[in-house]
Design a protein around this motif. Structure first.
Motif, PDB file in Angstrom:
ATOM      1  N   LYS A 340       0.845  -1.208   0.000  1.00  9.57           N
ATOM      2  CA  LYS A 340       0.000   0.000   0.000  1.00  9.57           C
ATOM      3  C   LYS A 340       0.878   1.254   0.000  1.00  9.57           C
ATOM      4  O   LYS A 340       0.670   2.165  -0.819  1.00  9.57           O
ATOM      5  CB  LYS A 340      -0.903  -0.001   1.232  1.00  9.57           C
ATOM      6  N   TYR A 341       1.839   1.298   0.919  1.00  7.45           N
ATOM      7  CA  TYR A 341       2.692   2.491   1.009  1.00  7.45           C
ATOM      8  C   TYR A 341       3.694   2.564  -0.138  1.00  7.45           C
ATOM      9  O   TYR A 341       4.072   3.653  -0.569  1.00  7.45           O
ATOM     10  CB  TYR A 341       3.391   2.536   2.371  1.00  7.45           C
ATOM     11  N   LEU A 342       4.087   1.402  -0.640  1.00  5.04           N
ATOM     12  CA  LEU A 342       4.980   1.379  -1.797  1.00  5.04           C
ATOM     13  C   LEU A 342       4.265   1.997  -3.006  1.00  5.04           C
ATOM     14  O   LEU A 342       4.860   2.779  -3.769  1.00  5.04           O
ATOM     15  CB  LEU A 342       5.393  -0.061  -2.097  1.00  5.04           C
ATOM     16  N   LYS A 343       2.979   1.654  -3.169  1.00  6.72           N
ATOM     17  CA  LYS A 343       2.196   2.210  -4.277  1.00  6.72           C
ATOM     18  C   LYS A 343       1.998   3.716  -4.112  1.00  6.72           C
ATOM     19  O   LYS A 343       2.055   4.475  -5.081  1.00  6.72           O
ATOM     20  CB  LYS A 343       0.844   1.506  -4.367  1.00  6.72           C
ATOM     21  N   GLU A 344       1.771   4.153  -2.859  1.00  5.31           N
ATOM     22  CA  GLU A 344       1.610   5.590  -2.609  1.00  5.31           C
ATOM     23  C   GLU A 344       2.880   6.340  -3.005  1.00  5.31           C
ATOM     24  O   GLU A 344       2.828   7.400  -3.636  1.00  5.31           O
ATOM     25  CB  GLU A 344       1.301   5.851  -1.125  1.00  5.31           C
TER      26      GLU A 344
END
Length: 488
Positions: A340-344
């Protein structure tokens, strides 16, 4: 400005004299590089007494012989009034000539010249406003006018007159002037007097001024080596929301300073404060702590602590902080949150996150081989990432040998950060057989490319004689380089 010098041998008085004599002989023959070097010697004050006027004269002669480094220095002299009256048009003229001859530095210099000219007009306006306020009896503007004279803002620098104006404001009850007097005595090289600075910072301490409390703590620590008093003032400054004090305390409680015992609970507490205040250096310190723990195996904080701190940092929505939080969640084996944070981070343009997502999507069942394939074909950052994964056990099984292998590959691909980490390992014998000769070679190479970690390690080496003979002068030169890089 950074410049290249002629290579010189060991610096004995005889050889220094011979070097300067030879430069003068070549300068008389209008040798462009010799004229330039002689000008730079007058600016450095290393072999000749500092003389900006003489420097300007030699630089001008060299520039008139189409020597590009001299053109850049001449432009800088006109921009800063170094050895000549300030003249922005002349500064532009020489910078443009250097640009026309292929200088990449000239573009940046032209931008600096434009900025300086705008700033000068702003400074003149600021000075006139302060002068008008002073004439009308405004104590705040009286203090401000003192600042203008001390720092040469819109007026010729006159520190004696500036201090007199600050004292005038202070004597009439404007306490804020005391902080400015303290700063003058602390930061000004000509007037430096820490005892006087401390006296005037005490005015602000009475009112719990966070800046004066911080400066008082700094003086007790740096000048008097009194860490008990110093940290007490820093704690009070942090209590009144000084992010700088909180950051400094976090560094102290890491335990690297022999005068302050390690306290990871205090480290976390003060780092939280600094991060919440969006203090820029605190984010870099958090990166440093991650590297210490993941690359060097140093136990600093728990994984839960790192996640908590990274969550605070990630609230800024800066891609690098989101990427760091993703890595913490990978390590905690919370893959959904990690992705999730990697995509953000990737959506905000963070290249490392984007590439990692692409790699992981190639073969979800065999992420290790996907990462190896990408690192083999990719650049230094891919190899550095894989080394980091093997060191910390993120995505792949922890494997120090493979980590070292990819760290070497990253260095070969041009990562001076990887080279500095390897240099430190060879210096301490951590993960590898100790080899100080190899360590210094790696660190010196990375330092040539302005790698901050290497520069700082080399300062310690030259000060203590670790792997090299003690050389205080070399250590000071390295410190100056660090200071210049930090001010860029």
């Amino acid at each position: 400005m950074a410049t290249k010098r002629m290579k010189k041998k060991k610096n004995t008085p005889q050889k220094r004299n011979s070097y300067i004599t030879r430069l003068r002989e070549l300068a008389q023959e209008d040798h462009p590089e010799a004229l330039y070097q002689l000008g730079m010697e007058y600016l450095s004050g290393e072999h000749l007494s500092y003389n900006a006027n003489c420097a300007f004269s030699y630089l001008e002669k060299s520039a008139n012989h189409y020597y590009v480094p001299a053109m850049l220095e001449l432009a800088f002299s006109y921009m800063t009034a170094r050895g000549v009256k300030r003249d922005f048009e002349q500064a532009r003229h020489w910078a443009k000539r250097a640009l026309s001859l292929g200088s990449h530095e000239a573009s940046d210099l032209l931008r600096q010249i434009d900025y300086s000219q705008v700033q000068e007009a702003s400074n003149e306006k600021e000075y006139q406003q302060a002068l008008k306020g002073y004439q009308n009896g405004d104590l705040k503007e009286t203090s401000h006018l003192g600042e203008c004279y001390i720092y040469g803002i819109g007026v010729t620098c006159d520190k004696e007159k500036g201090l007199a104006l600050l004292h005038e404001a202070l004597d009439q009850g404007y306490k804020e002037a005391a902080m400015l007097i303290g700063d003058t005595y602390f930061f000004d090289e000509e007037l430096k007097n820490d005892a006087k600075a401390l006296k005037y910072y005490q005015y602000g301490n009475q009112d719990n001024n966070k800046e004066s409390l911080y400066m008082t703590g700094s003086i007790y620590i740096n000048t008097y080596q009194d860490y008990n008093q110093g940290t007490a003032y820093l704690k009070k400054a942090a209590q009144y929301e000084s992010a700088q004090a909180a950051y400094q305390l976090a560094i102290f409680y890491l335990g690297d300073n022999p005068h302050v015992p390690q306290d990871t609970k205090a480290l976390k507490y003060y780092l939280q404060q600094a991060l919440k205040a969006d203090y820029e250096d605190a984010f870099e310190f958090l990166d440093y702590l991650h590297n210490e723990q993941s690359l060097k195996g140093r136990k600093v904080l728990s994984l839960d602590d790192f996640i908590e701190l990274s969550q605070i940092a990630a609230k800024t929505k800066r891609p690098e902080d989101l990427n760091r939080l993703a890595f913490d969640y990978f390590k905690a084996q919370q893959t959904d949150l990690a992705l999730k944070y990697l995509k953000e981070a990737a959506n905000l343009g963070h290249e490392q996150s984007l590439r990692l997502l692409q790699v992981l999507s190639i073969n979800k069942d065999d992420p290790e081989n996907s990462l190896i394939s990408a690192a083999s074909k990719g650049d230094q950052s891919d190899a550095m990432n894989l080394a980091s994964f093997y060191f910390s056990g993120i995505i792949v099984e922890k494997d120090i040998e493979k980590a070292l292998e990819w760290l070497h590959i990253a260095y070969e691909k041009g990562s001076y950060e990887a080279g500095s980490i390897l240099g430190e390992f060879y210096l301490t014998g951590e993960h590898v057989t100790q080899d100080t000769k190899k360590a210094i070679s790696l660190l010196e190479d990375c330092a040539k490319h302005n790698n901050m970690r290497s520069l700082m390690i080399l300062v310690d080496c030259y000060e203590k004689g670790i792997g090299v003979p003690k050389n205080k002068k070399k250590a000071e030169l390295l410190k100056n380089r660090i200071a210049n890089l930090e001010n860029c």
